[in-house]
Design a protein around this motif. Structure first.
Motif, short mmCIF file in Angstrom:
data_model
loop_
_atom_site.label_atom_id
_atom_site.label_comp_id
_atom_site.label_asym_id
_atom_site.label_seq_id
_atom_site.Cartn_x
_atom_site.Cartn_y
_atom_site.Cartn_z
N HIS A 145 0.43 -0.74 0.18
CA HIS A 145 0.05 0.13 -0.17
C HIS A 145 0.90 1.55 0.18
O HIS A 145 0.46 2.30 -0.12
N SER A 150 -6.18 0.41 -1.22
CA SER A 150 -7.12 -1.01 -1.48
C SER A 150 -8.34 -0.38 -0.66
O SER A 150 -8.41 1.31 0.04
N ILE A 216 -8.63 -10.27 -2.89
CA ILE A 216 -9.25 -9.39 -2.54
C ILE A 216 -7.18 -9.14 -1.85
O ILE A 216 -6.53 -8.15 -2.78
#
Length: 257
Positions: A145, A150, A216
């Motif tokens: 990230h 996300s 995911i």
């Protein structure tokens, strides 16, 4: 041993990735300082490492978002170990919520731990490393990230992107002192932090926990596998043991692709 006689301070090191990094550094000859919000857990981890660590380990209490605690902790490191060669800024938390519903207090707390904590520990480490004149390595725990986003993780994504910018500045400012700064960007590691996210995301997105993992967390990996704590620890060892400024200001993704 790649870190023989080095002193390493690892924040958030009483469990998870931080503990595995501490264990790996100790195995490679470093004296490791276990810094954690939970002093009892930090000391328990240090005792565990001392069963095999050549130079020994010790624990200190540290809220990385508290300036006074960071300064006191660094003073104890120097008083006990004599110097500091490596900082691993690893302490962190996670909070899941849609941005339009995100509580401001939780936003500020997450940024304080990830960014204020990185700043305060870096500043304290740099002051000591500059005084020593022997260089050093600062390693930030980023994330995939740090490179992408996300759903439901606005402050976390923001903070992890920020660490790359901080590392680049430290690399430039620290170069003349022989201090390097780099960022490890792990994929999903099956820690308590991630285990907590799975049901939270399932609830927010209205899907099963199995779909959260497969669709995911692991959907962009090459093999559908979680990154391991040891994978991340080996990357930290690589950065910590690299002795020249040829590798600084960089970010390394460790994520099964």
């Amino acid at each position: 041993m790649r870190l023989k006689d080095k002193v390493a301070l690892v924040t958030g090191a009483a469990s998870g990735i931080g503990k595995e990094i501490a264990r790996t550094f100790a195995r490679e000859g470093a004296r490791v300082v276990i810094a954690d919000l939970n002093l009892d857990a930090a000391e328990a981890t240090a005792r565990e490492l001392n069963e095999t660590a050549p130079l020994g380990a010790f624990g200190i209490a540290m809220d990385v978002a508290d300036e006074a605690q960071v300064e006191a902790g660094m003073a104890k490191v120097v008083a006990t170990a004599g110097h500091l060669d490596i900082l691993v800024s690893n302490a962190g938390i996670q909070t899941i919520a849609p941005l339009d519903e995100f509580d401001f207090g939780k936003w500020k707390r997450l940024l304080a731990i990830h960014l204020d904590g990185a700043f305060l520990t870096t500043r304290a480490a740099l002051r000591q490393m500059y005084r020593q004149g022997t260089g050093g390595s600062i390693i930030y725990m980023g994330s995939v990230h740090s490179k992408e986003a996300s759903l439901l993780k606005a402050p976390y994504v923001t903070a992890k992107h920020g660490l790359i910018g901080l590392a680049k500045v430290v690399a430039k400012e620290g170069a003349k002192h022989g201090v390097r700064a780099n960022v490890i960007c792990p994929g999903f590691v099956r820690t308590p932090l991630v285990d907590k996210q799975i049901p939270e995301q399932a609830k927010e997105l209205g899907i099963s926990e199995d779909r959260v993992v497969k669709e995911i967390m692991l959907k962009d990996t090459v093999d559908g596998e979680f990154t391991t704590e040891q994978d991340v620890a080996e990357a930290a060892l690589f950065f910590a043991g690299f002795e020249s400024n040829a590798l600084t200001g960089q970010s390394l993704v460790v994520s099964h692709g």
